[in-house]
Design a protein around this motif. Sequence first.
Motif: not given
Length: 390
Positions: A345-358
Amino acid sequence: MEINIERLYKDVEDLGKIGFEENVGVTRLSYSSEYDKGVDLVRNLMESAGLKTYIDPVGNLIGRLEGKSDKAISIGSHLDSVPAGGIFDGTLGVLAGIECVRVLQENGYKNHHPIEVIGFTEEEGNVVGGTFGSKCFTGVPIEESSIPKMEQHGLDMNSVNMARRDPEKYKCYLELHIEQGGVLDNTTTPIGVVNGIVGITRYRATVNGMANHAGSTPMNLRDDALVKTCKMITRLMEIAHLKDEEITCTVGQMTVLPGAVNVIPGKVEFIIELRGKSISANEEIIEQFYEEFRNEGLILKNILSQKETVLDERIIKTIEDCCKEMNIAYRKMYSGAGHDAINMALFTPSAMMFIPSIGGISHSIVEKSLPKDIAIGCQLLLNSIVKLDK
């Protein structure tokens, strides 16, 4: 274009066998023989998907699909595990990126931007230091404490500098990850769209009392450092909770001195860790805590201030639009754990997606995410890549 969940899940299971020990979990530490075997497997998958691969001077694995533009869409996560860990943490983000490229290739999609899938090394920090691979990739400074550990594995500052990439050559970074917490699982929400990664504040606390004989000192004449510490920690948790219910406050390490069964504790040392959306809010909690107890023998010393990471609003909006088009529910949230996206995120526009952990469980042999949730997450990743490529 649809991802092939059977193929992706098999990749996850195959990689998960490398470094796996029955009833223990996966131990695939960076720069180990197990790690090298894992890299070989993933590199073969990349090349089978049509990616040209190379390993940079610190061990990051990069697979690249060329495009017309000179700015790449990068996708990734890490390939190392914690000792006795699970098979999904980190690896899912890399393998899902490969699956997305396979699907694009199979459907004859002509990407405008180059696509890079990155398997970062040493994210977990058990060998050299946390998020070491992505720090080198992005040019984030390496801690002095990491240098002797690097040298044990044939690395030096020249290796670090040679691994640094040019941010002008990147359009964005996307990271799909298991949540490693229970919010999505408890709310039966298939996707977390991550706004940012929490700031972390740590303090070493010392509480002074008076050591004395445990048998001959009446209770009303004692200055017991441990008794005072217990009261302080309980109050600290209350202060944090009242400040912001989403802030986490942990005391996971404590030393009681002199540590004898028949001596009243004369000193207690413990570590306070606060994680929240804003490091300034963490500091406000510490300030109130100190004001309340500074006259009772409390001394505080800051040992870590890691600023919060704010992810890119435009890419977040793109991911949300894809969720709506796919008709899947999502929740905007912060990550309580660190990731390579902190550096990216300090280097280039960034994003994250989460999926559930049981059960919200991670860093454990029982860490698990369901195939149906992995399928949704990977499809969202694919759709987001296509939208960003346009």
